[in-house]
Design a protein around this motif. Sequence first.
Motif, PDB file in Angstrom:
ATOM      1  N   VAL A 141      70.728 -78.152 -39.469  1.00  0.00           N
ATOM      2  CA  VAL A 141      71.669 -77.078 -39.793  1.00  0.00           C
ATOM      3  C   VAL A 141      71.226 -75.846 -39.011  1.00  0.00           C
ATOM      4  O   VAL A 141      70.109 -75.364 -39.191  1.00  0.00           O
ATOM      5  N   ALA A 142      72.088 -75.361 -38.123  1.00  0.00           N
ATOM      6  CA  ALA A 142      71.777 -74.190 -37.312  1.00  0.00           C
ATOM      7  C   ALA A 142      72.778 -73.083 -37.630  1.00  0.00           C
ATOM      8  O   ALA A 142      73.984 -73.303 -37.574  1.00  0.00           O
ATOM      9  N   VAL A 143      72.255 -71.929 -37.982  1.00  0.00           N
ATOM     10  CA  VAL A 143      73.086 -70.755 -38.251  1.00  0.00           C
ATOM     11  C   VAL A 143      72.757 -69.723 -37.187  1.00  0.00           C
ATOM     12  O   VAL A 143      71.596 -69.344 -37.016  1.00  0.00           O
ATOM     13  N   THR A 144      73.776 -69.285 -36.455  1.00  0.00           N
ATOM     14  CA  THR A 144      73.591 -68.277 -35.412  1.00  0.00           C
ATOM     15  C   THR A 144      74.407 -67.045 -35.761  1.00  0.00           C
ATOM     16  O   THR A 144      75.594 -67.144 -36.063  1.00  0.00           O
ATOM     17  N   ILE A 145      73.749 -65.901 -35.740  1.00  0.00           N
ATOM     18  CA  ILE A 145      74.413 -64.619 -35.952  1.00  0.00           C
ATOM     19  C   ILE A 145      74.358 -63.877 -34.627  1.00  0.00           C
ATOM     20  O   ILE A 145      73.296 -63.757 -34.022  1.00  0.00           O
ATOM     21  N   SER A 146      75.501 -63.385 -34.171  1.00  0.00           N
ATOM     22  CA  SER A 146      75.520 -62.660 -32.899  1.00  0.00           C
ATOM     23  C   SER A 146      76.284 -61.359 -33.054  1.00  0.00           C
ATOM     24  O   SER A 146      77.138 -61.216 -33.926  1.00  0.00           O
ATOM     25  N   TRP A 147      75.943 -60.402 -32.190  1.00  0.00           N
ATOM     26  CA  TRP A 147      76.619 -59.108 -32.187  1.00  0.00           C
ATOM     27  C   TRP A 147      76.445 -58.484 -30.810  1.00  0.00           C
ATOM     28  O   TRP A 147      75.542 -58.803 -30.073  1.00  0.00           O
ATOM     29  N   GLU A 178      67.286 -72.420 -38.063  1.00  0.00           N
ATOM     30  CA  GLU A 178      67.561 -73.852 -38.147  1.00  0.00           C
ATOM     31  C   GLU A 178      66.763 -74.455 -39.297  1.00  0.00           C
ATOM     32  O   GLU A 178      65.652 -74.011 -39.579  1.00  0.00           O
ATOM     33  N   GLN A 179      67.351 -75.456 -39.908  1.00  0.00           N
ATOM     34  CA  GLN A 179      66.654 -76.199 -40.956  1.00  0.00           C
ATOM     35  C   GLN A 179      67.058 -77.663 -40.873  1.00  0.00           C
ATOM     36  O   GLN A 179      68.207 -77.985 -40.622  1.00  0.00           O
ATOM     37  N   ILE A 180      66.098 -78.535 -41.101  1.00  0.00           N
ATOM     38  CA  ILE A 180      66.342 -79.975 -41.156  1.00  0.00           C
ATOM     39  C   ILE A 180      66.527 -80.340 -42.626  1.00  0.00           C
ATOM     40  O   ILE A 180      65.749 -79.922 -43.475  1.00  0.00           O
ATOM     41  N   THR A 181      67.579 -81.119 -42.918  1.00  0.00           N
ATOM     42  CA  THR A 181      67.859 -81.480 -44.300  1.00  0.00           C
ATOM     43  C   THR A 181      68.443 -82.880 -44.367  1.00  0.00           C
ATOM     44  O   THR A 181      69.090 -83.331 -43.418  1.00  0.00           O
ATOM     45  N   PRO A 182      68.256 -83.586 -45.467  1.00  0.00           N
ATOM     46  CA  PRO A 182      68.888 -84.902 -45.604  1.00  0.00           C
ATOM     47  C   PRO A 182      70.410 -84.762 -45.695  1.00  0.00           C
ATOM     48  O   PRO A 182      70.918 -83.809 -46.288  1.00  0.00           O
TER      49      PRO A 182
END
Length: 118
Positions: free
Chosen positions: A92-98, A109-113
């Motif tokens: 799971v990748a979360v990107t915040i841009s401005w 980023e986080q690895i999850t089942p």
Amino acid sequence: MLALAIAGGAVVVLLGNIHHSMMMYRVARETVAATQIARQKLQEVLGKKDGVREGRDAGRWKDDPTFEWAVQIEPATLPGLAKDDVKGVLRVAVTISWDREAHRRVRLEQITPEGSAP
């Protein structure tokens, strides 16, 4: 006259340093805000009742539209393991841009089942 020229040069250098410091403070403040937004978005994604599923989503942050967010959920790849060895695990990748003077971004980023729910 010479003393006045030296003092004038010192003032110019001092004002330039103050301006640079203020810009760096703003960048740091925005980076902290973006990191907090990324954490909130990651918790929101991981906390869904139906669990985590592959996909993409994007939008503007509701409280501050200056920040754009993007979530990408895809099968995880881990160093030293073939893609088939890592089944049922998602990245799971979360990107915040401005944008201001330059395009900036924060990515968590986080690895999850797959399908895991709280």
